[in-house]
Design an enzyme around this catalytic site. Structure first.
Site, mmCIF file in Angstrom:
data_model
loop_
_atom_site.group_PDB
_atom_site.id
_atom_site.type_symbol
_atom_site.label_atom_id
_atom_site.label_comp_id
_atom_site.label_asym_id
_atom_site.label_seq_id
_atom_site.Cartn_x
_atom_site.Cartn_y
_atom_site.Cartn_z
ATOM 1 N N ASP A 197 0.872 -1.149 -0.036
ATOM 2 C CA ASP A 197 0.044 0.057 -0.126
ATOM 3 C C ASP A 197 0.790 1.342 0.012
ATOM 4 O O ASP A 197 1.997 1.331 -0.511
ATOM 5 C CB ASP A 197 -0.885 -0.036 1.074
ATOM 6 N N HIS B 174 -4.146 6.163 2.765
ATOM 7 C CA HIS B 174 -4.912 4.783 2.365
ATOM 8 C C HIS B 174 -4.265 3.589 3.330
ATOM 9 O O HIS B 174 -5.062 2.674 3.689
ATOM 10 C CB HIS B 174 -4.728 4.603 1.096
ATOM 11 N N ASN C 247 -12.937 -0.232 -8.296
ATOM 12 C CA ASN C 247 -14.103 0.897 -8.252
ATOM 13 C C ASN C 247 -14.463 1.477 -9.293
ATOM 14 O O ASN C 247 -13.556 1.561 -10.402
ATOM 15 C CB ASN C 247 -13.736 1.884 -7.157
ATOM 16 N N ALA D 177 -6.826 -8.718 -8.697
ATOM 17 C CA ALA D 177 -8.173 -9.363 -8.206
ATOM 18 C C ALA D 177 -8.731 -10.399 -9.234
ATOM 19 O O ALA D 177 -9.332 -11.575 -8.756
ATOM 20 C CB ALA D 177 -9.307 -8.483 -7.862
ATOM 21 N N SER E 140 -11.266 -1.214 -1.862
ATOM 22 C CA SER E 140 -9.681 -1.088 -1.154
ATOM 23 C C SER E 140 -10.040 -1.230 0.250
ATOM 24 O O SER E 140 -9.020 -1.848 0.934
ATOM 25 C CB SER E 140 -8.844 0.146 -1.410
#
Length: 392
Positions: A78, A107, A197, A211, A264
């Site tokens: 991250d 984040h 997203n 993913a 996320s």
């Protein structure tokens, strides 16, 4: 380029870092100064509104009766982390940016906290698996990053030998990224990634990587009522949902941020659940951990929802019939039926014995009657001189 999650409807999503030891100063690490625009949005000093809905919905503390994740290592790829946050305890720092620990987006701090923030008396927020060992891999200082850096971050995360890797990043498909993920899976590491997203009407829904790679546990975002959030990318083959709207999490400056939204922030809830499963059932393979999380989810609710909302409590308690023989959680086999001769049969009645018993009993009764009569007649005879009685 790689994209990220949503913060109050603003796109964000990145990788993580780990806490320095007393000897690990910025100069000792040879890091450059953080970017001049390293200024994440301000957080709040207290968790607003009591216990967050995500914690209540998932009943995280219910799973803690069995495990809190102790003995499991989680690597988070991250944007960095506020290692001074009172609820964050970090074990290792890997910096792909050479800019130090600072989280310039916020984040990474939020994702780290959702996974493993320590339980603190009087603080409503806590992580899913507060006893895990956290390895932070910083791969970006901004809301966008490079796929090549992400690949290196995943490779370095694998070298740290974690049990679970969280990748809350949406990237394009490249052979290098696919190879890095496949290597992690081959090392028996559970890889959890955000499904990506859709930030506005002009966004084209297309699969997000890593993913969408086979073997990766892809996570979509859910609303408090359990449906898929409008911002959650349904083009990615989603395995499960997790809370991904109105999220509260730790934030740089020792604070908390509210109103976080995006896959996320959903992914770390599943990463924390995977850590609980690996702590509870250390003999399960990464494939079996993924199967257990999918099989115990609360139920699909349409396109882009996979098996439904992740359920940490069921994930660490359910007995699943498909798990292999010898599994520590496989159901016990049904008992074997009793053999035909296991219980002796009642023998048939012996008619001769019954007749003898009845005869003996009748004789005994007769003898008793005679004895009773004699006991009455003999004294009477003696009083009368053994003469017969006469009428008056």
């Amino acid at each position: 380029m790689i994209g990220r999650a949503l913060l109050a409807s603003v796109a964000t999503a990145l990788p993580l870092l780990a806490a320095p030891t007393a000897a690990q100063t910025a100069s000792a690490l040879g890091v450059r100064a953080a970017p001049a625009d390293c200024d994440p949005p301000k957080g709040v000093t207290r968790v607003p509104g009591g216990e967050p809905w995500a914690q209540q919905r998932l009943d995280i503390k219910g799973a803690w009766r069995l495990t809190m994740g102790k003995g499991v290592t989680v690597a988070v790829v991250d944007s960095g982390v506020d290692y001074k946050h009172p609820q964050l305890r970090l074990a290792k720092f890997i910096d792909e940016t050479s800019t130090g620990f600072r989280d310039c987006v916020g984040h990474g701090t939020a994702v780290t906290g959702i996974i493993g923030a320590r339980y603190t008396q009087g603080v409503p927020f806590h992580g899913v698996a507060p006893e895990v060992r956290l390895v932070m891999v910083k791969q970006s200082n901004a809301q966008e990053g490079e796929v090549a850096t992400l690949v290196k971050a995943i490779e370095d995360a694998v070298r740290a030998k974690p049990d679970v890797i969280n990748v809350s990043v949406r990237a394009s498909d490249t052979p290098q990224l696919k190879a890095a993920v496949e290597n992690a899976l081959a090392q028996d590491i559970v890889v959890v990634a955000a499904a990506g997203n859709v930030t506005n009407e002009d966004d084209e829904e297309e699969p997000a990587y890593p993913a969408a790679y086979p073997g990766v546990l892809a996570v979509g975002a859910a609303t408090p009522d359990g449906r898929r959030a409008d911002s959650s990318n349904a083009a990615t083959p989603v395995d499960v949902l997790a809370p991904g709207t109105e999220i509260i999490a730790p934030w740089p400056g020792g604070t908390y941020q509210r109103g976080l939204e995006g896959t996320s922030f959903a992914a770390p809830y599943v990463t924390g659940t995977a850590a609980l499963v690996r702590a509870r059932f250390p003999k399960l393979s990464q494939e079996q951990v993924q199967q257990r999380i999918v099989a115990t989810a609360d139920g699909t609710a349409g396109r882009g929802t996979g098996a439904g909302m992740v359920n940490p409590l069921l994930a660490v308690t359910a007995v699943l019939p498909f798990e292999p023989a010898g599994s520590p959680v496989v159901a016990a086999p049904p008992p074997e039926p009793l053999a035909a001769d296991a219980i002796a049969k009642v023998p048939p009645p012996d008619e001769a014995a019954v007749n003898v018993s009845m005869t003996v009993g009748a004789g005994a009764l007769g003898a008793a009657a005679v004895a009773g009569a004699l006991a009455w007649l003999i004294p009477l005879g003696r009083r009368r001189g053994w003469r017969s009685g006469r009428p008056d």
